[in-house]
Design a protein around this motif. Structure first.
Motif, mmCIF file in Angstrom:
data_model
loop_
_atom_site.group_PDB
_atom_site.id
_atom_site.type_symbol
_atom_site.label_atom_id
_atom_site.label_comp_id
_atom_site.label_asym_id
_atom_site.label_seq_id
_atom_site.Cartn_x
_atom_site.Cartn_y
_atom_site.Cartn_z
ATOM 1 N N MET A 172 8.592 1.570 5.914
ATOM 2 C CA MET A 172 7.411 1.322 5.075
ATOM 3 C C MET A 172 6.309 0.687 5.908
ATOM 4 O O MET A 172 5.883 -0.432 5.655
ATOM 5 N N ILE B 266 2.438 1.397 7.966
ATOM 6 C CA ILE B 266 1.258 2.264 7.973
ATOM 7 C C ILE B 266 0.390 1.950 9.191
ATOM 8 O O ILE B 266 0.380 0.823 9.664
ATOM 9 N N PHE C 211 -0.001 6.272 2.223
ATOM 10 C CA PHE C 211 0.591 6.415 3.550
ATOM 11 C C PHE C 211 -0.472 6.719 4.606
ATOM 12 O O PHE C 211 -0.178 7.204 5.687
ATOM 13 N N ARG D 210 -2.704 8.950 4.716
ATOM 14 C CA ARG D 210 -3.025 10.358 4.952
ATOM 15 C C ARG D 210 -4.410 10.616 4.372
ATOM 16 O O ARG D 210 -4.681 10.219 3.231
ATOM 17 N N TYR E 252 3.258 1.475 -4.481
ATOM 18 C CA TYR E 252 3.055 1.077 -3.089
ATOM 19 C C TYR E 252 1.627 1.300 -2.616
ATOM 20 O O TYR E 252 1.246 0.795 -1.556
ATOM 21 N N SER F 252 -0.044 -1.145 0.007
ATOM 22 C CA SER F 252 -0.626 -0.547 1.206
ATOM 23 C C SER F 252 -2.055 -1.055 1.410
ATOM 24 O O SER F 252 -2.438 -1.436 2.526
#
Length: 435
Positions: A91, A93, A107, A109, A230, A234
């Protein structure tokens, strides 16, 4: 020499990584076997029919011979026998200045059609909140460019504030005003569980298309509960990266309620008992894990956080609203009545409070704010008498003063979404009304 180096890399490399296989698939979980993961491990699902088809998931339950995975995305197309690999990155990033001006998913992206983000380092999504003894004292004001907040509900650097409102009252508009008017050099915005339509609208309408020094983390309502959950953590990890660089960060999240609903879906799927309004106990323990990560740290920067809370049916005793209020350092309540009356932003100053206001403003400013609130309260109490003409001038000196200043006070509470006022301007306007 090159051959020797190549042999070393082959010897140290993992050429046959361990994998498990999918045993059973349901609508919310995947049962697999063949690995010995721990709770919270991130795994990668690979389809045997199409090697390019993959999806991430999290291990949420472990049995004697098998383990259960909650997927981050859609699992249509996966079958029994497909492979499961442990994701070594876990987990974590990528974080760095390259994130500024970008719209990403939890994530990291890209969702804005631009190139992938590499980052300068990796940061864990899940971290422990700040150590209480390492927190710095909140002793500096944090201007957000909104008169009502700066003048009557002043925030401090490192404060955690909740914006409580029902649907359609104006949370997103106020969020945009705070982001545009804030003095923070870095802004991190998390849009969690909102409609996909609202993302481009928020960027173009509320932010005016300006994403400079801003990071937008998006997990829409059609994303899986894990992505929505998440996504908030994040975004907080990104804010912590910039805080550790010594910068003051504005963190905004819309909304805590959708975040809690995502955990409700996860908890109930795992067999947790439902409590008030169907929320399992894990929801109430998750909120402080996120919110307490904001704040001011000694020797580093600060994260000043604004969390929006969707209040169902305008009921402030809703369990999520109640729990959030107890964790946060202040709350701003938006009133549907004020919206109907045409006052924007519709901040109900009588029901709102900033717990650090007295620590970050002067005694004169404190006296002005208290007087404004008192006069406003007296007007509300006697509104019916004034409207029907039952009140006779001269009976109450304070009420007479409130009636004289009513129009100017209402103007002070109103502000166009495109206007920005400095903290000094907000105080001067307050002085001019109450002189």
């Amino acid at each position: 020499m090159e051959l020797k180096s190549f042999k070393e890399r082959l010897k140290n490399g993992n050429l046959s990584p361990k994998f498990g296989t999918i045993k059973k698939i349901s609508s919310t979980t995947i049962e697999a076997e063949g690995l010995r993961p721990s709770i919270g491990d991130i795994v990668k699902l690979i389809s045997l029919d199409d090697a390019t088809k993959s999806e991430l998931g999290m291990v949420t339950e472990i049995d004697q011979y098998s383990f259960f995975i909650s997927p981050f995305g859609f699992i249509e197309g996966f079958k029994s026998g497909d492979k499961v690999f442990i994701n070594e990155q876990g987990m974590s990033i990528p974080v760095g200045d390259e994130l500024l001006g970008r719209v990403v998913d939890p994530f990291i992206r890209p969702k804005d059609g631009k190139p992938a983000i590499k980052g300068v380092a990796y940061s864990s999504i899940m971290k422990a909140p700040l150590d209480p003894m390492k927190r710095g004292l909140i002793d500096e004001p944090f201007s957000v460019g909104v008169k009502t907040i700066d003048g009557l509900l002043t925030s401090g650097k490192g404060q955690k504030v909740g914006i409580f409102a029902g649907s359609g009252v104006g949370k997103s508009t106020l969020m945009g005003m705070i982001v545009r008017g804030s003095e923070a050099p870095i802004k991190v915005i998390a849009l969690i569980g909102e409609r996909g339509r609202e993302v481009p609208e928020f960027i173009h309408k509320n932010l005016g298309g300006d994403l400079s020094n801003t990071v937008l983390v998006v997990a829409t309502s059609d994303d899986s509960p894990l992505m929505r959950k998440y996504g908030a953590f994040s975004a907080m990890s990104i804010a912590e990266y910039f805080k550790n660089q010594g910068k003051d960060v504005l963190f905004m999240m819309d909304s805590v309620t959708r975040f809690a609903m995502a955990q409700r879906e996860i908890g109930l799927a795992l067999g947790e008992p439902p409590t008030s309004k169907g929320y399992p106990p894990s929801v109430l323990t998750l909120l402080p894990q996120l919110m307490e990560r904001a704040g001011k740290e000694e020797g580093k920067g600060s994260i000043t956080a604004f969390f929006t809370v969707l209040v169902e049916g305008d009921d402030l005793s809703d369990p999520i609203a109640d729990q959030s209020r107890s964790i946060l350092d202040g709350h701003i309540v938006l009133s549907r009545e004020m919206t109907d009356y045409g006052i924007y932003p519709p901040i109900n100053i009588q029901n709102s409070a900033s717990r650090v206001m007295s620590d970050v403003i002067s005694q004169e400013h404190q006296s002005l704010a208290m007087k404004f609130k008192r006069l406003n309260s007296i007007l509300k109490e006697n509104e019916v008498l004034i409207r029907i003409g039952a009140y006779q001038k001269g009976n109450d000196m304070e009420l007479d003063e409130a009636i004289r200043k009513k129009e100017e006070m209402e103007k002070y509470l109103q502000q166009s979404p495109t206007e920005v006022f400095s903290l000094e301007d907000s105080i001067e306007k307050l002085k001019s009304i109450l002189k």
